[in-house]
Motif scaffolding. Structure first.
Motif, PDB file in Angstrom:
ATOM      1  N   TYR A  24      45.289  35.267  45.543  1.00 51.16           N
ATOM      2  CA  TYR A  24      45.364  36.469  45.900  1.00 51.16           C
ATOM      3  C   TYR A  24      46.050  37.659  45.295  1.00 51.16           C
ATOM      4  O   TYR A  24      45.607  38.638  44.665  1.00 51.16           O
ATOM      5  CB  TYR A  24      45.495  36.587  47.327  1.00 51.16           C
ATOM      6  N   VAL A  25      47.349  36.934  44.898  1.00 51.14           N
ATOM      7  CA  VAL A  25      48.200  37.794  44.051  1.00 51.14           C
ATOM      8  C   VAL A  25      47.667  38.283  42.690  1.00 51.14           C
ATOM      9  O   VAL A  25      47.346  39.148  42.265  1.00 51.14           O
ATOM     10  CB  VAL A  25      49.672  37.301  44.037  1.00 51.14           C
ATOM     11  N   GLN A  80      44.566  40.400  42.748  1.00 50.61           N
ATOM     12  CA  GLN A  80      44.593  41.741  43.641  1.00 50.61           C
ATOM     13  C   GLN A  80      44.233  42.956  42.565  1.00 50.61           C
ATOM     14  O   GLN A  80      43.652  43.860  43.164  1.00 50.61           O
ATOM     15  CB  GLN A  80      46.191  41.841  43.786  1.00 50.61           C
ATOM     16  N   SER A 115      40.520  43.693  42.859  1.00 54.18           N
ATOM     17  CA  SER A 115      40.062  43.722  44.288  1.00 54.18           C
ATOM     18  C   SER A 115      39.372  45.311  44.219  1.00 54.18           C
ATOM     19  O   SER A 115      39.644  46.045  43.539  1.00 54.18           O
ATOM     20  CB  SER A 115      41.108  43.857  45.287  1.00 54.18           C
TER      21      SER A 115
END
Length: 233
Positions: free
Chosen positions: A153-154, A157, A160
């Motif tokens: 997810y990092v 990011q 996104s």
């Protein structure tokens, strides 16, 4: 009087006591309402007749013929001796063989089941250990996956939808600022040089290129605001 040790044989009702027999205790005669004792299984027919008789049901009264010669004291002693009663039943009762066979079969089956349970208990303990080990491995893998998921997810990011929208807004503002700065610079140079400076055709080509980029980015932002960007909303 006979010794209590004479009662090891099969039980039968005592013989009627005569008036001249002083060695035995007199018993009252049965009344007309009382039920008489059934005849002994071996009475009147001998051993061959016993073999032809069908075994009595468990509810019927059975009294071994051996007890017919025993005194009341012997019978009382026998009644209070469970081991003697058990031996008498095994030796004389018609159902003793069947009962022993059933009991032996049940005990054999219980022993077999006990052995089976012991073998299954070993397998169960092995399966329990394997399950516990695999459960710990699964929990460890779950923790590792959570750490990797956070890293994923990092890393994602910047790509996104909110991050891309912010970049698009910044790009629109940047393109507009660059085109306005180019325009102001050209006008300033033209004013200071009295009509000289940068070539007008070159300025127009560069300015049109910047404005094209600006309008493309602005159109993309408007499409995004209107929900016309597939896969993002």
């Amino acid at each position: 009087m006979s010794s209590p040790h004479d009662a090891f044989g099969p039980p039968l009702p005592p013989k009627p006591i005569s008036d001249g027999d002083n060695s035995r205790t007199a018993t009252p005669a049965p009344s007309s309402q009382s039920q008489p004792y059934p005849p002994p299984p071996g009475g009147g027919g001998g051993g061959a007749q016993i073999a032809q008789l069908t075994p009595p049901s468990p509810d019927s009264l059975f009294i071994p013929s051996l007890l017919s010669t025993k005194s009341v004291d012997d019978l009382q002693f026998l009644a209070h001796s469970p081991d003697l009663l058990s031996a008498l039943f095994t030796a004389t009762h018609p159902l003793s063989t069947q009962s022993t066979t059933l009991l032996t079969s049940a005990l054999t089956q219980n022993i077999h089941l006990a052995s089976r349970v012991q073998s299954l208990d070993h397998s169960l303990n092995q399966l329990r250990s394997d399950t516990e080990r695999r459960l710990l491995e699964a929990k460890s893998l779950e923790r590792s996956w959570r750490d990797k998921e956070k890293e994923m997810y990092v890393a994602l990011q910047p790509f996104s939808p909110p991050a891309l929208y912010n970049r698009l807004m910044s790009a629109v503002g940047e393109a507009e600022s660059l085109s306005e700065a180019l325009e102001a610079s050209f006008l300033e140079e033209r004013g200071e040089s009295g009509g000289g400076g940068r070539d007008v055709g070159e300025f127009i080509r560069e300015y049109r290129t910047m404005r094209k980029v600006y309008h493309l980015r602005r159109e993309r932002k408007e499409r995004w605001d209107e929900g016309r960007i597939g896969g993002w909303r």
